[in-house]
Design a protein around this motif. Structure first.
Motif, PDB file in Angstrom:
ATOM      1  N   ARG A 168       2.242  -4.082  -1.037  1.00  0.00           N
ATOM      2  CA  ARG A 168       3.452  -4.276  -0.224  1.00  0.00           C
ATOM      3  C   ARG A 168       3.102  -4.499   1.243  1.00  0.00           C
ATOM      4  O   ARG A 168       3.905  -5.057   1.989  1.00  0.00           O
ATOM      5  CB  ARG A 168       4.374  -3.070  -0.371  1.00  0.00           C
ATOM      6  CG  ARG A 168       5.173  -3.079  -1.661  1.00  0.00           C
ATOM      7  CD  ARG A 168       6.041  -1.850  -1.796  1.00  0.00           C
ATOM      8  NE  ARG A 168       6.918  -1.959  -2.969  1.00  0.00           N
ATOM      9  CZ  ARG A 168       7.524  -0.942  -3.533  1.00  0.00           C
ATOM     10  NH1 ARG A 168       7.352   0.289  -3.053  1.00  0.00           N
ATOM     11  NH2 ARG A 168       8.298  -1.117  -4.587  1.00  0.00           N
ATOM     12  N   HIS A 169       1.944  -4.043   1.655  1.00  0.00           N
ATOM     13  CA  HIS A 169       1.514  -4.195   3.048  1.00  0.00           C
ATOM     14  C   HIS A 169       0.273  -5.068   3.126  1.00  0.00           C
ATOM     15  O   HIS A 169      -0.591  -4.836   3.978  1.00  0.00           O
ATOM     16  CB  HIS A 169       1.243  -2.818   3.658  1.00  0.00           C
ATOM     17  CG  HIS A 169       2.450  -1.934   3.722  1.00  0.00           C
ATOM     18  ND1 HIS A 169       3.370  -2.014   4.744  1.00  0.00           N
ATOM     19  CD2 HIS A 169       2.904  -0.971   2.883  1.00  0.00           C
ATOM     20  CE1 HIS A 169       4.331  -1.123   4.540  1.00  0.00           C
ATOM     21  NE2 HIS A 169       4.070  -0.485   3.419  1.00  0.00           N
ATOM     22  N   GLN A 170       0.190  -6.080   2.255  1.00  0.00           N
ATOM     23  CA  GLN A 170      -0.995  -6.928   2.261  1.00  0.00           C
ATOM     24  C   GLN A 170      -1.177  -7.584   3.637  1.00  0.00           C
ATOM     25  O   GLN A 170      -0.215  -7.898   4.330  1.00  0.00           O
ATOM     26  CB  GLN A 170      -0.907  -7.977   1.156  1.00  0.00           C
ATOM     27  CG  GLN A 170       0.339  -8.848   1.214  1.00  0.00           C
ATOM     28  CD  GLN A 170       0.547  -9.615  -0.075  1.00  0.00           C
ATOM     29  OE1 GLN A 170       0.162 -10.778  -0.149  1.00  0.00           O
ATOM     30  NE2 GLN A 170       1.137  -8.996  -1.081  1.00  0.00           N
ATOM     31  N   ASP A 171      -2.438  -7.740   3.997  1.00  0.00           N
ATOM     32  CA  ASP A 171      -2.865  -8.264   5.297  1.00  0.00           C
ATOM     33  C   ASP A 171      -2.664  -7.258   6.433  1.00  0.00           C
ATOM     34  O   ASP A 171      -2.925  -7.590   7.591  1.00  0.00           O
ATOM     35  CB  ASP A 171      -2.158  -9.578   5.660  1.00  0.00           C
ATOM     36  CG  ASP A 171      -2.454 -10.686   4.660  1.00  0.00           C
ATOM     37  OD1 ASP A 171      -3.618 -10.796   4.241  1.00  0.00           O
ATOM     38  OD2 ASP A 171      -1.527 -11.419   4.290  1.00  0.00           O
ATOM     39  N   GLU A 172      -2.190  -6.058   6.109  1.00  0.00           N
ATOM     40  CA  GLU A 172      -2.023  -5.014   7.118  1.00  0.00           C
ATOM     41  C   GLU A 172      -2.952  -3.846   6.781  1.00  0.00           C
ATOM     42  O   GLU A 172      -2.939  -3.341   5.663  1.00  0.00           O
ATOM     43  CB  GLU A 172      -0.587  -4.488   7.147  1.00  0.00           C
ATOM     44  CG  GLU A 172       0.472  -5.542   7.425  1.00  0.00           C
ATOM     45  CD  GLU A 172       1.875  -4.968   7.304  1.00  0.00           C
ATOM     46  OE1 GLU A 172       2.028  -3.725   7.274  1.00  0.00           O
ATOM     47  OE2 GLU A 172       2.823  -5.759   7.196  1.00  0.00           O
ATOM     48  N   VAL A 173      -3.735  -3.431   7.754  1.00  0.00           N
ATOM     49  CA  VAL A 173      -4.586  -2.265   7.545  1.00  0.00           C
ATOM     50  C   VAL A 173      -3.709  -1.028   7.439  1.00  0.00           C
ATOM     51  O   VAL A 173      -2.868  -0.773   8.296  1.00  0.00           O
ATOM     52  CB  VAL A 173      -5.593  -2.094   8.702  1.00  0.00           C
ATOM     53  CG1 VAL A 173      -6.420  -0.816   8.496  1.00  0.00           C
ATOM     54  CG2 VAL A 173      -6.503  -3.302   8.806  1.00  0.00           C
ATOM     55  N   GLN A 174      -3.873  -0.272   6.352  1.00  0.00           N
ATOM     56  CA  GLN A 174      -3.150   0.973   6.160  1.00  0.00           C
ATOM     57  C   GLN A 174      -4.094   2.136   6.436  1.00  0.00           C
ATOM     58  O   GLN A 174      -5.123   2.279   5.762  1.00  0.00           O
ATOM     59  CB  GLN A 174      -2.617   1.067   4.731  1.00  0.00           C
ATOM     60  CG  GLN A 174      -1.570   0.019   4.393  1.00  0.00           C
ATOM     61  CD  GLN A 174      -0.312   0.181   5.231  1.00  0.00           C
ATOM     62  OE1 GLN A 174       0.415   1.158   5.096  1.00  0.00           O
ATOM     63  NE2 GLN A 174      -0.051  -0.789   6.105  1.00  0.00           N
ATOM     64  N   THR A 175      -3.777   2.930   7.435  1.00  0.00           N
ATOM     65  CA  THR A 175      -4.630   4.075   7.748  1.00  0.00           C
ATOM     66  C   THR A 175      -4.511   5.125   6.649  1.00  0.00           C
ATOM     67  O   THR A 175      -3.575   5.118   5.852  1.00  0.00           O
ATOM     68  CB  THR A 175      -4.249   4.710   9.093  1.00  0.00           C
ATOM     69  OG1 THR A 175      -2.950   5.327   8.965  1.00  0.00           O
ATOM     70  CG2 THR A 175      -4.209   3.669  10.202  1.00  0.00           C
ATOM     71  N   ARG A 176      -5.458   6.040   6.644  1.00  0.00           N
ATOM     72  CA  ARG A 176      -5.418   7.112   5.656  1.00  0.00           C
ATOM     73  C   ARG A 176      -4.147   7.940   5.810  1.00  0.00           C
ATOM     74  O   ARG A 176      -3.532   8.352   4.817  1.00  0.00           O
ATOM     75  CB  ARG A 176      -6.663   7.992   5.782  1.00  0.00           C
ATOM     76  CG  ARG A 176      -7.947   7.274   5.346  1.00  0.00           C
ATOM     77  CD  ARG A 176      -9.193   8.084   5.686  1.00  0.00           C
ATOM     78  NE  ARG A 176     -10.398   7.427   5.209  1.00  0.00           N
ATOM     79  CZ  ARG A 176     -11.020   6.455   5.868  1.00  0.00           C
ATOM     80  NH1 ARG A 176     -10.527   6.026   7.033  1.00  0.00           N
ATOM     81  NH2 ARG A 176     -12.121   5.919   5.375  1.00  0.00           N
ATOM     82  N   ASP A 177      -3.742   8.214   7.044  1.00  0.00           N
ATOM     83  CA  ASP A 177      -2.519   8.984   7.275  1.00  0.00           C
ATOM     84  C   ASP A 177      -1.292   8.243   6.759  1.00  0.00           C
ATOM     85  O   ASP A 177      -0.383   8.847   6.173  1.00  0.00           O
ATOM     86  CB  ASP A 177      -2.344   9.296   8.760  1.00  0.00           C
ATOM     87  CG  ASP A 177      -3.269  10.408   9.238  1.00  0.00           C
ATOM     88  OD1 ASP A 177      -3.661  11.242   8.397  1.00  0.00           O
ATOM     89  OD2 ASP A 177      -3.590  10.443  10.433  1.00  0.00           O
ATOM     90  N   GLU A 178      -1.249   6.935   6.966  1.00  0.00           N
ATOM     91  CA  GLU A 178      -0.109   6.150   6.485  1.00  0.00           C
ATOM     92  C   GLU A 178      -0.049   6.157   4.960  1.00  0.00           C
ATOM     93  O   GLU A 178       1.032   6.312   4.376  1.00  0.00           O
ATOM     94  CB  GLU A 178      -0.206   4.713   7.001  1.00  0.00           C
ATOM     95  CG  GLU A 178       0.099   4.585   8.486  1.00  0.00           C
ATOM     96  CD  GLU A 178      -0.196   3.211   9.038  1.00  0.00           C
ATOM     97  OE1 GLU A 178       0.419   2.832  10.056  1.00  0.00           O
ATOM     98  OE2 GLU A 178      -1.056   2.501   8.469  1.00  0.00           O
ATOM     99  N   LEU A 179      -1.206   5.992   4.319  1.00  0.00           N
ATOM    100  CA  LEU A 179      -1.234   6.024   2.856  1.00  0.00           C
ATOM    101  C   LEU A 179      -0.881   7.405   2.330  1.00  0.00           C
ATOM    102  O   LEU A 179      -0.163   7.531   1.322  1.00  0.00           O
ATOM    103  CB  LEU A 179      -2.621   5.601   2.356  1.00  0.00           C
ATOM    104  CG  LEU A 179      -2.961   4.122   2.560  1.00  0.00           C
ATOM    105  CD1 LEU A 179      -4.430   3.859   2.233  1.00  0.00           C
ATOM    106  CD2 LEU A 179      -2.066   3.228   1.701  1.00  0.00           C
TER     107      LEU A 179
END
Length: 233
Positions: A168-179
């Motif tokens: 759903r957030h492709q091309d966006e870096v997802q931080t560990r906290d966000e995940l």
């Protein structure tokens, strides 16, 4: 239209109390006093159900077995309800597909709040139901099915939710906290490195023996799936 909840509990006084409180909040409530009855209620009414509140310790079939059977068919939200407070039991419940976990004794306000959060989240997910495709990987949210190179991949609920979040957030870096917040929830009291553990599980299933791994590590930040995997090569 009122949301319908299946309430599974073998203690008759507790089930009577919870049913009264839930109906006061305008939920429609079906009940089951043992695991086999819960499975039969699910089979008969699964299209009507919004949520299951499922006790762990049940006659005939325990709650974990009931949940395993349900998870073979759909991702209907399940709150595990039990007197167990050992962290290993909580992890087992969540890893086998529970969306949330509440330990007896609890205040009814806490249970109602958890129900509202899950139903609200499920409503948003239903609005977003679609098929994602990256290279030879597809994820179909309606069928809750993941395939790569035409091979069906079996994922746990947590692995599936993690992959879905990355897609759903492709091309966006997802931080560990966000995940952690999106997949485990803001009230999860575990360590952030659980994200790394589940990324490893996920990679072993979708990227193992693949010439083109899809999950990228952004050092010191988090994880990423690109809409065009070749861009990062």
């Amino acid at each position: 239209m009122a949301e319908t909840i299946l309430l599974v509990e073998d203690e008759t006084s507790l089930i009577s109390y919870l049913k009264t409180e839930l109906e006061f909040e305008d939920y429609q409530v079906l009940v089951a006093l043992d695991g086999l009855a819960a499975w039969q209620q699910y089979q008969a009414h699964h299209d009507q159900l919004s949520l299951i509140i499922l006790d762990w310790m049940l006659p005939k079939l325990d709650g974990l077995e009931v949940m395993r059977r349900i998870r073979k068919h759909d991702d209907l939200p399940i709150i595990m309800m039990t007197a167990r407070d050992y962290i290993g039991d909580k992890v087992a419940g969540l890893d086998n597909g529970a969306d949330d976990y509440i330990t007896k004794p609890f205040e009814i306000e806490e249970l109602l709040a958890r129900i509202r959060v899950i139903i609200r989240r499920q409503s948003k997910q239903n609005q977003l139901r679609q098929k994602y495709q990256i290279a030879d990987l597809t994820l179909d949210t309606k069928a809750r099915q993941v395939m790569r190179d035409h091979q069906l991949i079996q994922l746990t609920q947590r692995e599936y939710n993690l992959l879905l979040t990355l897609l759903r957030h492709q091309d966006e870096v997802q931080t560990r906290d966000e995940l952690l917040n999106q997949v485990w929830g803001v009230d999860f009291d575990g360590q952030v490195n659980i994200v790394d553990v589940y990324i490893r599980y996920l990679r072993n299933k979708i990227d193992h023996d693949q010439d083109r791994p899809l999950i990228e590590t952004v050092r010191g930040v988090g994880y990423l799936i690109r809409s065009n995997p070749n861009e990062g090569k």
